[in-house]
Design a protein around this motif. Structure first.
Motif, PDB file in Angstrom:
ATOM      1  N   ASN A  49       0.832  -1.088  -0.202  1.00  0.00           N
ATOM      2  CA  ASN A  49       0.061   0.016  -0.016  1.00  0.00           C
ATOM      3  C   ASN A  49       0.596   1.357   0.412  1.00  0.00           C
ATOM      4  OD1 ASN A  49       0.463   0.225   2.692  1.00  0.00           O
ATOM      5  ND2 ASN A  49      -1.608   0.144   3.426  1.00  0.00           N
ATOM      6  N   GLN A  50       2.244   1.128  -0.624  1.00  0.00           N
ATOM      7  CA  GLN A  50       2.843   1.904  -0.512  1.00  0.00           C
ATOM      8  C   GLN A  50       3.021   3.182   1.191  1.00  0.00           C
ATOM      9  OE1 GLN A  50       5.264   2.194  -2.608  1.00  0.00           O
ATOM     10  NE2 GLN A  50       3.641   0.422  -4.279  1.00  0.00           N
ATOM     11  N   CYS A  51       3.067   1.936   2.060  1.00  0.00           N
ATOM     12  CA  CYS A  51       3.410   2.899   4.115  1.00  0.00           C
ATOM     13  C   CYS A  51       4.726   3.706   3.742  1.00  0.00           C
ATOM     14  CB  CYS A  51       2.818   1.962   4.821  1.00  0.00           C
ATOM     15  SG  CYS A  51       3.951   0.864   5.341  1.00  0.00           S
ATOM     16  N   GLY A  52       5.681   2.586   3.195  1.00  0.00           N
ATOM     17  CA  GLY A  52       7.317   3.614   3.254  1.00  0.00           C
ATOM     18  C   GLY A  52       7.821   2.931   4.536  1.00  0.00           C
ATOM     19  N   LYS A  53       7.554   1.979   5.446  1.00  0.00           N
ATOM     20  CA  LYS A  53       7.919   1.677   6.711  1.00  0.00           C
ATOM     21  C   LYS A  53       9.215   0.882   5.681  1.00  0.00           C
ATOM     22  CE  LYS A  53       4.511   1.869   9.454  1.00  0.00           C
ATOM     23  NZ  LYS A  53       4.599   2.864  10.055  1.00  0.00           N
ATOM     24  N   CYS A  54       9.666   0.027   4.728  1.00  0.00           N
ATOM     25  CA  CYS A  54      10.509  -0.206   4.030  1.00  0.00           C
ATOM     26  C   CYS A  54      11.524   0.490   4.433  1.00  0.00           C
ATOM     27  CB  CYS A  54      10.504  -0.981   2.798  1.00  0.00           C
ATOM     28  SG  CYS A  54       9.476   0.251   1.605  1.00  0.00           S
ATOM     29  N   ALA A  55      10.792   1.900   3.287  1.00  0.00           N
ATOM     30  CA  ALA A  55      12.140   3.136   3.316  1.00  0.00           C
ATOM     31  C   ALA A  55      12.626   3.555   4.499  1.00  0.00           C
ATOM     32  CB  ALA A  55      11.560   4.416   2.591  1.00  0.00           C
ATOM     33  N   GLU A  56      11.515   3.166   5.747  1.00  0.00           N
ATOM     34  CA  GLU A  56      12.144   4.000   7.051  1.00  0.00           C
ATOM     35  C   GLU A  56      13.230   2.972   7.764  1.00  0.00           C
ATOM     36  OE1 GLU A  56       8.937   3.969   9.591  1.00  0.00           O
ATOM     37  OE2 GLU A  56       7.834   5.465   7.876  1.00  0.00           O
ATOM     38  N   VAL A  57      13.143   1.958   7.216  1.00  0.00           N
ATOM     39  CA  VAL A  57      14.322   0.940   7.618  1.00  0.00           C
ATOM     40  C   VAL A  57      15.176   0.635   7.152  1.00  0.00           C
ATOM     41  CG1 VAL A  57      13.132  -0.191   9.602  1.00  0.00           C
ATOM     42  CG2 VAL A  57      13.117  -1.805   7.165  1.00  0.00           C
ATOM     43  N   TYR A  78       7.317   4.057  -3.683  1.00  0.00           N
ATOM     44  CA  TYR A  78       8.957   3.763  -3.288  1.00  0.00           C
ATOM     45  C   TYR A  78       8.670   2.529  -3.765  1.00  0.00           C
ATOM     46  CZ  TYR A  78       7.704   6.036   0.942  1.00  0.00           C
ATOM     47  OH  TYR A  78       7.059   7.347   2.310  1.00  0.00           O
ATOM     48  N   MET A  79      10.313   3.270  -4.454  1.00  0.00           N
ATOM     49  CA  MET A  79      10.849   2.613  -5.471  1.00  0.00           C
ATOM     50  C   MET A  79      12.535   2.322  -4.888  1.00  0.00           C
ATOM     51  SD  MET A  79       9.227   3.086  -7.882  1.00  0.00           S
ATOM     52  CE  MET A  79      10.109   2.026  -9.338  1.00  0.00           C
ATOM     53  N   LEU A  80      12.953   0.260  -5.242  1.00  0.00           N
ATOM     54  CA  LEU A  80      14.251   0.679  -4.496  1.00  0.00           C
ATOM     55  C   LEU A  80      15.655   0.700  -5.529  1.00  0.00           C
ATOM     56  CD1 LEU A  80      15.820  -1.551  -2.993  1.00  0.00           C
ATOM     57  CD2 LEU A  80      14.669  -3.519  -3.794  1.00  0.00           C
ATOM     58  N   GLN A  81      16.642   1.289  -5.202  1.00  0.00           N
ATOM     59  CA  GLN A  81      17.431   1.212  -6.111  1.00  0.00           C
ATOM     60  C   GLN A  81      18.446   0.126  -6.479  1.00  0.00           C
ATOM     61  OE1 GLN A  81      17.205   4.037  -8.071  1.00  0.00           O
ATOM     62  NE2 GLN A  81      15.151   4.559  -6.900  1.00  0.00           N
ATOM     63  N   LYS A  82      18.249  -1.054  -6.775  1.00  0.00           N
ATOM     64  CA  LYS A  82      18.734  -2.275  -6.554  1.00  0.00           C
ATOM     65  C   LYS A  82      20.843  -2.196  -7.197  1.00  0.00           C
ATOM     66  CE  LYS A  82      14.573  -5.420  -7.617  1.00  0.00           C
ATOM     67  NZ  LYS A  82      14.222  -6.345  -8.477  1.00  0.00           N
ATOM     68  N   VAL A 132      12.250  -6.468   3.964  1.00  0.00           N
ATOM     69  CA  VAL A 132      11.847  -7.939   3.627  1.00  0.00           C
ATOM     70  C   VAL A 132      11.411  -8.174   5.515  1.00  0.00           C
ATOM     71  CG1 VAL A 132      11.603 -10.147   3.256  1.00  0.00           C
ATOM     72  CG2 VAL A 132      13.029  -8.325   2.087  1.00  0.00           C
ATOM     73  N   GLY A 133      12.294  -7.806   6.197  1.00  0.00           N
ATOM     74  CA  GLY A 133      11.452  -7.790   8.046  1.00  0.00           C
ATOM     75  C   GLY A 133      10.044  -7.359   8.364  1.00  0.00           C
ATOM     76  N   PHE A 134      10.644  -5.684   7.675  1.00  0.00           N
ATOM     77  CA  PHE A 134       9.718  -4.733   8.641  1.00  0.00           C
ATOM     78  C   PHE A 134       8.582  -4.433   7.734  1.00  0.00           C
ATOM     79  CE2 PHE A 134      13.059  -3.693  11.092  1.00  0.00           C
ATOM     80  CZ  PHE A 134      12.409  -3.785  12.672  1.00  0.00           C
ATOM     81  N   CYS A 135       8.233  -5.507   6.078  1.00  0.00           N
ATOM     82  CA  CYS A 135       7.310  -5.695   5.729  1.00  0.00           C
ATOM     83  C   CYS A 135       6.021  -5.421   6.748  1.00  0.00           C
ATOM     84  CB  CYS A 135       7.522  -5.990   4.185  1.00  0.00           C
ATOM     85  SG  CYS A 135       5.756  -5.456   3.023  1.00  0.00           S
ATOM     86  N   PRO A 136       4.910  -4.821   6.812  1.00  0.00           N
ATOM     87  CA  PRO A 136       3.610  -5.371   7.443  1.00  0.00           C
ATOM     88  C   PRO A 136       2.655  -5.834   6.494  1.00  0.00           C
ATOM     89  CG  PRO A 136       3.400  -2.569   7.088  1.00  0.00           C
ATOM     90  CD  PRO A 136       4.933  -2.815   6.743  1.00  0.00           C
ATOM     91  N   SER A 195      13.168  -7.449  -4.063  1.00  0.00           N
ATOM     92  CA  SER A 195      12.185  -7.279  -4.430  1.00  0.00           C
ATOM     93  C   SER A 195      10.912  -6.283  -4.223  1.00  0.00           C
ATOM     94  CB  SER A 195      11.616  -8.090  -6.192  1.00  0.00           C
ATOM     95  OG  SER A 195      12.495  -7.898  -6.787  1.00  0.00           O
ATOM     96  N   LYS A 196      10.165  -5.086  -4.733  1.00  0.00           N
ATOM     97  CA  LYS A 196       9.115  -4.198  -3.898  1.00  0.00           C
ATOM     98  C   LYS A 196       8.114  -4.148  -5.489  1.00  0.00           C
ATOM     99  CE  LYS A 196       8.260   0.124  -2.395  1.00  0.00           C
ATOM    100  NZ  LYS A 196       7.025  -0.123  -3.577  1.00  0.00           N
ATOM    101  N   CYS A 197       7.163  -4.172  -5.181  1.00  0.00           N
ATOM    102  CA  CYS A 197       6.017  -4.155  -5.446  1.00  0.00           C
ATOM    103  C   CYS A 197       5.952  -2.152  -6.355  1.00  0.00           C
ATOM    104  CB  CYS A 197       4.716  -3.973  -4.995  1.00  0.00           C
ATOM    105  SG  CYS A 197       2.668  -2.262  -6.061  1.00  0.00           S
TER     106      CYS A 197
END
Length: 127
Positions: A51-59, A73-77, A87-91, A105-107
């Motif tokens: 849902n593009q909450c941004g928790k992944c970016a926060e951690v 939210y985009m991941l610069q691979k 991965v561990g913090f994604c709600p 990988s991220k949506c």
């Protein structure tokens, strides 16, 4: 902001969304590689979507997950160190990592899962 929404009452558990996503990211028909997950429950199907909450970016210690102008939210691979904190913090438990790739990988809200869903249980929203 562009993001996915869901109507779980329409989901029939066909997993076509997962297969389409896995094919797009990893070129395999393996639902475990998808950035969306369908889980059978007692009350029907449970759809796990980003849902593009941004928790992944926060951690993310390396700050390689950032929102684009549409709020996705985009991941610069290439910059990712593969610590897998995101991965561990994604709600929603939809950040995935394949054995074939160091980085997760991220949506990206591409909509391929929306196109693959035969019932309209997943749809795109632009706020």
């Amino acid at each position: 902001m562009r993001h996915l929404e869901k109507n779980e009452s329409l989901c029939v558990g066909c997993h076509q969304c997962e297969i389409a996503c896995a094919k797009a990211y990893y070129k395999v028909e393996d639902p475990a590689c998808a950035c969306i997950h369908i889980e059978a429950g007692e009350d029907g199907q449970k759809i796990h979507i980003c849902n593009q909450c941004g928790k992944c970016a926060e951690v993310c210690n390396t700050c390689v997950i950032q929102p684009n102008p549409k709020g996705v939210y985009m991941l610069q691979k290439k910059e990712c160190v593969g610590c897998l904190m995101c991965v561990g913090f994604c709600p929603e438990q939809v950040m995935v990592q394949s054995d074939k790739h160091l980085e997760p990988s991220k949506c990206t809200a591409c909509g391929i899962c929306v196109k693959a869903c035969p019932t309209g249980a997943i749809y795109m929203v632009e706020d």
